[in-house]
Scaffold this active site. Structure first.
Site, PDB file in Angstrom:
ATOM      1  N   SER A  32     -36.341 -91.579 -68.165  1.00 54.03           N
ATOM      2  CA  SER A  32     -35.849 -90.997 -66.909  1.00 54.03           C
ATOM      3  C   SER A  32     -37.055 -90.786 -66.012  1.00 54.03           C
ATOM      4  CB  SER A  32     -35.187 -89.638 -67.180  1.00 54.03           C
ATOM      5  OG  SER A  32     -34.994 -88.929 -65.970  1.00 54.03           O
ATOM      6  N   TYR A  36     -35.508 -81.396 -71.218  1.00 59.56           N
ATOM      7  CA  TYR A  36     -35.079 -82.785 -70.989  1.00 59.56           C
ATOM      8  C   TYR A  36     -36.261 -83.660 -70.553  1.00 59.56           C
ATOM      9  CZ  TYR A  36     -32.500 -86.663 -68.782  1.00 59.56           C
ATOM     10  OH  TYR A  36     -32.027 -87.907 -68.420  1.00 59.56           O
TER      11      TYR A  36
HETATM   12  N1  LIG Z   1     -27.391 -90.017 -64.703  1.00 60.38           N
HETATM   13  C1  LIG Z   1     -28.641 -89.910 -64.328  1.00 60.38           C
HETATM   14  O1  LIG Z   1     -28.930 -89.561 -63.177  1.00 60.38           O
HETATM   15  C2  LIG Z   1     -29.759 -90.265 -65.295  1.00 60.38           C
HETATM   16  C3  LIG Z   1     -31.055 -90.385 -64.778  1.00 60.38           C
HETATM   17  C4  LIG Z   1     -32.102 -90.736 -65.622  1.00 60.38           C
HETATM   18  C5  LIG Z   1     -31.843 -90.999 -66.959  1.00 60.38           C
HETATM   19  N2  LIG Z   1     -30.588 -90.868 -67.450  1.00 60.38           N
HETATM   20  C6  LIG Z   1     -30.413 -91.213 -68.872  1.00 60.38           C
HETATM   21  O2  LIG Z   1     -29.545 -92.326 -68.946  1.00 60.38           O
HETATM   22  C7  LIG Z   1     -28.849 -92.329 -70.212  1.00 60.38           C
HETATM   23  C8  LIG Z   1     -27.363 -92.453 -69.941  1.00 60.38           C
HETATM   24  O3  LIG Z   1     -26.972 -91.315 -69.202  1.00 60.38           O
HETATM   25  P1  LIG Z   1     -25.621 -91.226 -68.356  1.00 60.38           P
HETATM   26  O4  LIG Z   1     -25.995 -90.612 -67.073  1.00 60.38           O
HETATM   27  O5  LIG Z   1     -24.894 -92.515 -68.397  1.00 60.38           O
HETATM   28  O6  LIG Z   1     -24.871 -90.100 -69.224  1.00 60.38           O
HETATM   29  P2  LIG Z   1     -23.330 -89.866 -69.591  1.00 60.38           P
HETATM   30  O7  LIG Z   1     -22.433 -90.428 -68.558  1.00 60.38           O
HETATM   31  O8  LIG Z   1     -23.274 -88.406 -69.931  1.00 60.38           O
HETATM   32  O9  LIG Z   1     -23.154 -90.725 -70.932  1.00 60.38           O
HETATM   33  C9  LIG Z   1     -23.862 -90.395 -72.094  1.00 60.38           C
HETATM   34  C10 LIG Z   1     -23.340 -91.230 -73.261  1.00 60.38           C
HETATM   35  O10 LIG Z   1     -24.089 -90.886 -74.446  1.00 60.38           O
HETATM   36  C11 LIG Z   1     -23.161 -90.530 -75.479  1.00 60.38           C
HETATM   37  N3  LIG Z   1     -23.791 -89.588 -76.401  1.00 60.38           N
HETATM   38  C12 LIG Z   1     -24.275 -88.345 -76.142  1.00 60.38           C
HETATM   39  N4  LIG Z   1     -24.789 -87.814 -77.259  1.00 60.38           N
HETATM   40  C13 LIG Z   1     -24.631 -88.734 -78.242  1.00 60.38           C
HETATM   41  C14 LIG Z   1     -24.968 -88.760 -79.618  1.00 60.38           C
HETATM   42  N5  LIG Z   1     -25.554 -87.715 -80.229  1.00 60.38           N
HETATM   43  N6  LIG Z   1     -24.677 -89.866 -80.335  1.00 60.38           N
HETATM   44  C15 LIG Z   1     -24.070 -90.936 -79.743  1.00 60.38           C
HETATM   45  N7  LIG Z   1     -23.735 -90.966 -78.436  1.00 60.38           N
HETATM   46  C16 LIG Z   1     -24.006 -89.874 -77.702  1.00 60.38           C
HETATM   47  C17 LIG Z   1     -21.972 -89.963 -74.715  1.00 60.38           C
HETATM   48  O11 LIG Z   1     -20.791 -89.948 -75.486  1.00 60.38           O
HETATM   49  P3  LIG Z   1     -20.215 -88.602 -76.216  1.00 60.38           P
HETATM   50  O12 LIG Z   1     -20.888 -87.394 -75.615  1.00 60.38           O
HETATM   51  O13 LIG Z   1     -18.764 -88.659 -75.967  1.00 60.38           O
HETATM   52  O14 LIG Z   1     -20.556 -88.800 -77.635  1.00 60.38           O
HETATM   53  C18 LIG Z   1     -21.881 -90.968 -73.566  1.00 60.38           C
HETATM   54  O15 LIG Z   1     -21.258 -92.153 -74.019  1.00 60.38           O
HETATM   55  C19 LIG Z   1     -29.259 -91.027 -70.901  1.00 60.38           C
HETATM   56  O16 LIG Z   1     -30.293 -91.276 -71.809  1.00 60.38           O
HETATM   57  C20 LIG Z   1     -29.765 -90.173 -69.750  1.00 60.38           C
HETATM   58  O17 LIG Z   1     -30.675 -89.189 -70.186  1.00 60.38           O
HETATM   59  C21 LIG Z   1     -29.542 -90.503 -66.650  1.00 60.38           C
END
Ligand SMILES: NC(=O)c1ccc[n+]([C@@H]2O[C@H](COP(=O)([O-])OP(=O)(O)OC[C@H]3O[C@@H](n4cnc5c(N)ncnc54)[C@H](OP(=O)(O)O)[C@@H]3O)[C@@H](O)[C@H]2O)c1
Length: 244
Positions: free
Chosen positions: A141, A156
């Site tokens: 991130s 985080y």
């Molecule tokens: N959105 C942003 O602005 C942003 C920015 C920078 C980086 N990121 C990173 O991008 C990645 C994806 O984020 P996103 O924004 O798409 O988040 P999201 O919409 O909350 O999706 C997260 C996914 O991870 C799964 N997950 C969470 N804990 C888990 C575990 N212990 N085992 C297996 N699956 C798990 C969730 O499913 P369940 O909870 O249902 O299991 C969901 O499918 C993450 O690493 C996040 O830190 C996001």
């Protein structure tokens, strides 16, 4: 097709960026393993892929649990024969102010964002080393970049800084046959998004990024990126980190 018959595990692919990556990989011919900790939902990523003529299975596994991770890789090999690509995408983020943060908060975020990534990478590498090829893409991130962490996400940000460090160490360990890179997304429109209007003013785009934009860069690292590209962090943030 850029990923014809390649086997790809995408952790956390039931929604958000992981879902966009899974759908794009399947469109490019990959056999996709969709994963989340929660049970599969109606209209799931897997069903969407199959509806589109692609090949996918869903595996419920908590990536912070070593047994779940081992079983996920075993089931993948039993079903598809191997693992060519691992997209370590799953992550958690619970915004909390510094004085409210607890040891449990730190343990929770590190157990998924960093230790879960390690567990999956270790299982994948065992297969990839045998085959002398493979690609691992880790989702960091912009919060993990120097100067981009702040109050409200210290645990985080530290976990994502760890992802960047881990990516570089693993790239050295697995070179030259296996490429390991990271993506550092900026504000992206998913359920996790808790970026403020002030944050968005820091992007040149002036908007949230679409998960599909992150998926396209992940696809590049999983397919066309030359072997010389390893241990790198590709920042995809609409210019957010440039203004820190
Ligand atoms: N959105 C942003 O602005 C942003 C920015 C920078 C980086 N990121 C990173 O991008 C990645 C994806 O984020 P996103 O924004 O798409 O988040 P999201 O919409 O909350 O999706 C997260 C996914 O991870 C799964 N997950 C969470 N804990 C888990 C575990 N212990 N085992 C297996 N699956 C798990 C969730 O499913 P369940 O909870 O249902 O299991 C969901 O499918 C993450 O690493 C996040 O830190 C996001």
């Amino acid at each position: 097709m850029k990923l014809k018959d390649k086997v790809a595990i995408i952790t956390g692919s039931t929604k958000g960026m992981g879902k966009a990556i899974a759908l794009l990989f399947a469109k490019e011919g990959a056999k996709v393993v969709v994963n989340s900790r929660s049970a599969e939902e109606e209209n799931s990523t897997r069903k969407l892929i199959e509806k589109d003529g692609g090949s996918a299975i869903f595996i419920q596994a908590d990536i912070s649990n070593p047994k779940d991770v081992k079983d996920m890789f075993q089931e993948t090999v039993e079903t598809f024969g191997t693992v060519d690509i691992l997209a370590n995408n799953a992550g958690v983020h619970k915004p909390k102010e510094f004085f409210d943060l607890t040891k449990e908060d730190w343990e929770k975020v590190f157990s998924v964002n960093l230790i879960g990534m390690f567990l999956c990478s270790q299982q994948a590498a065992k297969i990839m080393v045998d085959h002398k090829c493979g690609r691992i893409i880790n989702t960091a991130s912009v919060r993990g970049l120097p100067h981009c962490g702040r109050d409200g996400n210290m645990d985080y940000s530290a976990s994502k800084a760890g992802v960047i460090s881990f990516t570089k160490s693993l790239a050295k360990k697995l070179a030259p046959n296996i490429q390991v890179n990271a993506i550092a997304p900026g504000p992206t429109d998913t359920d996790m998004n808790n970026w403020t209007k002030e944050d968005l003013k820091l992007t040149y785009a002036g908007r949230l990024l679409e998960p599909e934009e992150i998926a396209k860069v992940t696809l590049f690292l999983a397919s066309e990126a030359p072997p010389s590209l390893t241990g790198e962090v590709i920042v995809v943030d609409g210019g957010y980190s440039l203004k820190q």
